[in-house]
Motif scaffolding. Sequence first.
Motif, PDB file in Angstrom:
ATOM      1  N   LYS A  80       3.443  67.190 -32.807  1.00  0.00           N
ATOM      2  CA  LYS A  80       4.471  68.365 -32.653  1.00  0.00           C
ATOM      3  C   LYS A  80       5.467  68.205 -33.506  1.00  0.00           C
ATOM      4  N   ALA A  81       6.017  67.185 -33.586  1.00  0.00           N
ATOM      5  CA  ALA A  81       7.113  66.761 -34.527  1.00  0.00           C
ATOM      6  C   ALA A  81       6.883  66.957 -35.931  1.00  0.00           C
ATOM      7  N   GLN A  82       5.619  66.341 -36.291  1.00  0.00           N
ATOM      8  CA  GLN A  82       5.107  66.196 -37.698  1.00  0.00           C
ATOM      9  C   GLN A  82       4.914  67.783 -38.169  1.00  0.00           C
ATOM     10  N   LYS A  83       4.574  68.581 -37.438  1.00  0.00           N
ATOM     11  CA  LYS A  83       4.438  69.932 -37.736  1.00  0.00           C
ATOM     12  C   LYS A  83       5.700  70.396 -38.573  1.00  0.00           C
ATOM     13  N   ILE A  84       6.870  70.048 -37.638  1.00  0.00           N
ATOM     14  CA  ILE A  84       7.946  70.790 -37.987  1.00  0.00           C
ATOM     15  C   ILE A  84       8.522  70.104 -39.284  1.00  0.00           C
ATOM     16  N   VAL A  85       8.403  68.659 -39.273  1.00  0.00           N
ATOM     17  CA  VAL A  85       9.032  67.824 -40.290  1.00  0.00           C
ATOM     18  C   VAL A  85       8.255  68.281 -41.581  1.00  0.00           C
ATOM     19  N   ASP A  86       6.880  68.415 -41.542  1.00  0.00           N
ATOM     20  CA  ASP A  86       6.281  69.050 -42.878  1.00  0.00           C
ATOM     21  C   ASP A  86       6.931  70.268 -43.294  1.00  0.00           C
ATOM     22  N   GLU A  87       7.356  71.367 -42.444  1.00  0.00           N
ATOM     23  CA  GLU A  87       7.663  72.440 -42.973  1.00  0.00           C
ATOM     24  C   GLU A  87       9.197  72.318 -43.628  1.00  0.00           C
ATOM     25  N   LEU A  88       9.885  71.487 -42.892  1.00  0.00           N
ATOM     26  CA  LEU A  88      11.201  71.332 -43.312  1.00  0.00           C
ATOM     27  C   LEU A  88      11.443  70.573 -44.593  1.00  0.00           C
ATOM     28  N   LEU A  89      10.623  69.572 -44.864  1.00  0.00           N
ATOM     29  CA  LEU A  89      10.385  68.828 -46.019  1.00  0.00           C
ATOM     30  C   LEU A  89       9.638  69.634 -47.361  1.00  0.00           C
ATOM     31  N   ALA A  90       9.186  70.493 -46.833  1.00  0.00           N
ATOM     32  CA  ALA A  90       8.461  71.395 -48.138  1.00  0.00           C
ATOM     33  C   ALA A  90       9.347  72.456 -48.589  1.00  0.00           C
ATOM     34  N   GLY A  91      10.704  72.567 -47.861  1.00  0.00           N
ATOM     35  CA  GLY A  91      11.674  73.331 -48.170  1.00  0.00           C
ATOM     36  C   GLY A  91      11.541  74.935 -47.450  1.00  0.00           C
ATOM     37  N   ARG A  92      10.443  74.890 -46.751  1.00  0.00           N
ATOM     38  CA  ARG A  92      10.085  76.222 -45.916  1.00  0.00           C
ATOM     39  C   ARG A  92      10.977  76.513 -44.824  1.00  0.00           C
ATOM     40  N   GLY A  93      11.843  75.484 -44.460  1.00  0.00           N
ATOM     41  CA  GLY A  93      12.490  75.887 -43.123  1.00  0.00           C
ATOM     42  C   GLY A  93      11.633  75.824 -42.071  1.00  0.00           C
ATOM     43  N   TYR A  94      11.979  76.357 -40.843  1.00  0.00           N
ATOM     44  CA  TYR A  94      11.436  76.440 -39.646  1.00  0.00           C
ATOM     45  C   TYR A  94      11.789  77.577 -38.786  1.00  0.00           C
TER      46      TYR A  94
END
Length: 239
Positions: free
Chosen positions: A89-103
């Motif tokens: 669950k955390a990884q999904k959010i982290v991936d979005e943030l690190l991609a610069g897409r926010g969340y």
Amino acid sequence: MSGELWGEWPKWGDDGRWGKWGQPKEQSLTQPPAQSTPHPGIGVRSPNATGPLPTIAFIGGTGRMGVHLCAAWAAAGYDVTMCSRSKEKAQKIVDELLAGRGYEEKVMQGAISVPPCPADGWKLRAGTNDDAADADLIVLGTVYEQAWAMLEAIAPKIRGKGKLILDMTNPFLKRPDGYGSGLPADGPQSGIEVHKQRLADDSVRWVGAYKSVLWSLVLPTGPKNPDRPDIEVFGDPEA
């Protein structure tokens, strides 16, 4: 509240250090001071700083304040682990943030809404609540009723190691989600003191903050209300 626990409130000093030395100056926790005198210690935020920043692990990191603060601290240069019962669950959010897409996510009583922004160089990772034991600074960011069970689970790994614990929990009497048992009538009359008493570790430095701050105001691009960037902080003077 015990004077021994709270002491004097730490402040940003004119020399750029966080503590009860120097003259106080207004400063946001997510915005570092422009200049400071280098010294060998944790918590320095300046281009010429020599001391290391504390690593941060946020228990309850996939919640509203967790996602917003993890993003803000990572943007400020901290090494942050977003902890959850489920690393996926955390990884999904982290991936979005690190991609610069926010969340964005709709949740009870509002929504998580971190805007898209560059995340180059962010030291942000996903982890389980158990991984929080490895960090210098452990954040309790769950509802109050869940916090002790999660801290108790990692207690054997952190006792005696001089951790810094940031307690963000609020022992409400009633919440829309069903939580809200308040504090025991015959015990300490603040949540942070309850956790301090139960952990019984003199090496821990305790601090409370962000207890009355709306999560949507904390952004990696800076406070949403820049005219009021300050955060109330209290706890052990050494914290």
